[in-house]
Design an enzyme around this catalytic site. Structure first.
Site: not given
Ligand code: G3I
Length: 408
Positions: A263, A329, A299, A222, A327
């Site tokens: 990406n 969906d 997305h 990004e 990715e």
């Molecule tokens: O690890 C912490 C945990 O310690 C805490 O308790 C919990 C509470 O909310 O949060 C956890 O972190 C989360 C993390 O995922 C791991 O689960 C974050 O809040 C959450 O925001 C994060 O979301 C991820 C997101 O990227 C962040 O931008 C999604 O799972 C993941 O699927 C998403 O993937 C991205 C790609 O990398 C790039 N393209 C977009 C795509 C969708 O956003």
């Protein structure tokens, strides 16, 4: 005493009978399957494809999540919010369909916390459905180098080992991204020399760790704003655009066999952002910087696909690089209705058909295969149902759309 022995014998017989049956969501048949072919009470062995039959709960069309106890067998029955919707009827396996269409894989993202869900893992591990896995979070900077010079590979190793056990490819995700970046990087006030070294060390170290085990890496994630200008994150602000070549060169040196990608999202159709990405690839090629592919995240929103996906993919492959949908969906405003699910099926088919039609589009990854673990609802309030399996791990019409796309 005799009565006690008899009761014990009956109990033993019951236990051994139960052990000979597959659990709810477990495999119960398919080519090469040598395990149990009957299911525990409350579930039915259901043909999914020639390689996989699964014990599905007999009550899968119920309307709430709960725990049922049948004949001494307790099972959690996750239920569907789309029970009136037409079910998937295709029986081929998404990865099988992708390969038959000349693609390298149909894959799914996953995340480590989900890997305790055995029903989820059973489907993820089915290589007729998925030939590739992307770790959704566990290879990102905050997971792999949470403090400077302290690397952690455990989460990524778990995903790589699972993929290996299943004979699946892995896409590494990612080396350099503005998000999920620890504050020691984003707020470290490093000068250009120091940050260049930090980027190089990070990419080199994580790519080296999984050397020889990755199909590809999203080295840069990004880099652009939606208007095609560069994202002004700490990398751009400190190093201008040079961080891209620093990271790509470090990755190439660390694992010469891995395909190196950039990406991004909102580059699937032509427009300013896609043009910026095209120009970046051309510049990198002119400068002799290694670049093998561009990832189109995909997305999307139901009923709102760009109309130029195939032509845009072709504009990139014309540069001599490969492309992948990385990715995918397709979300909707909830509740999911039959009409929305039918449109979603069409939209999945459209995206897959576009990739199928472009020789250099090597594969498609869904950003987790099930609504149970989709990132969408927590990010877009009131939206969801974006994946081809519902929150019950049951296939939706979108599944058939993917198969139809590969077979079109
Ligand atoms: O690890 C912490 C945990 O310690 C805490 O308790 C919990 C509470 O909310 O949060 C956890 O972190 C989360 C993390 O995922 C791991 O689960 C974050 O809040 C959450 O925001 C994060 O979301 C991820 C997101 O990227 C962040 O931008 C999604 O799972 C993941 O699927 C998403 O993937 C991205 C790609 O990398 C790039 N393209 C977009 C795509 C969708 O956003």
């Amino acid at each position: 005493m005799l009565q006690l022995a008899t009761s014990f014998g009956v109990l033993l017989a019951f236990v051994s009978f139960a052990a000979a049956q597959s659990a709810v969501w477990g495999q119960c048949g398919g080519i090469g399957w040598t395990g149990a072919t009957t299911c525990v009470s409350g579930s039915v062995c259901t043909y999914q494809n020639d390689y996989y039959s699964q014990c599905l709960p007999s009550t899968a069309s119920a309307t709430s999540v709960g725990t049922s106890t049948t004949s001494g067998t307790t099972s959690t029955v996750a239920t569907t919010s789309t029970s009136s919707a037409p079910a998937s009827t295709a029986n081929i396996g998404l990865n099988v369909a992708a390969k038959a269409a000349g693609k390298l894989y149909l894959g799914s993202a996953t995340d480590n916390p989900e890997l305790t869900d055995t029903a989820y893992v059973a489907i993820l591990s089915d290589s007729t459905e998925f030939g590739q896995i992307t770790p959704g979070n566990s290879m990102k900077w905050d997971a792999t180098e949470p403090s400077q010079g302290t690397f952690s590979f455990a989460g990524g190793d778990t995903v790589v080992n699972l993929a290996k056990a299943n004979g699946q490819l892995v896409r590494g995700h990612n080396c350099v991204w503005h998000n999920q970046l620890p504050s020691w990087v984003s707020s470290g006030n490093f000068n250009a020399t120091a940050l260049a070294s930090i980027v190089e060390t990070h990419c080199s170290t994580i790519v080296s760790h999984w050397k020889g085990q990755m199909y590809s890496w999203d080295v840069i994630n990004e880099p652009f704003n939606d208007d095609g200008t560069w994202r002004t994150d700490v990398f751009y602000n400190t190093l201008n655009t040079t961080y891209v070549s620093i990271a790509l060169k470090a990755a190439r040196a660390a694992d010469p066999a891995a395909k190196l990608y950039i990406n991004d999202y909102n580059i699937e159709g032509s427009g300013a952002k896609a043009t910026a990405m095209l120009n970046l690839v051309k510049q990198l090629q002119a400068d002799g910087v290694p670049i093998d592919g561009v990832g189109f995240q995909g997305h999307f929103i139901v009923g709102a696909l760009p109309s130029t996906i195939q032509a845009n993919l072709e504009a990139f492959t014309a540069l001599g690089i490969e492309v992948a949908i990385t990715e995918l969906d397709i979300r909707m405003t909830l509740p999911a209705t039959d009409a929305l699910l039918a449109q979603q099926k069409k939209d999945y088919q459209t995206v897959i058909s576009a990739c199928k039609a472009v020789t250099g589009c090597i594969g498609v990854t869904i950003w987790d295969y099930t609504d149970k673990y989709s990132w969408v609802p927590s990010t877009f309030s009131g939206q969801g149902a974006a994946c081809p399996w519902d929150a019950n791990l049951l296939r939706k019409p979108a599944y058939d759309g993917i198969v139809a796309g590969f077979q079109s």
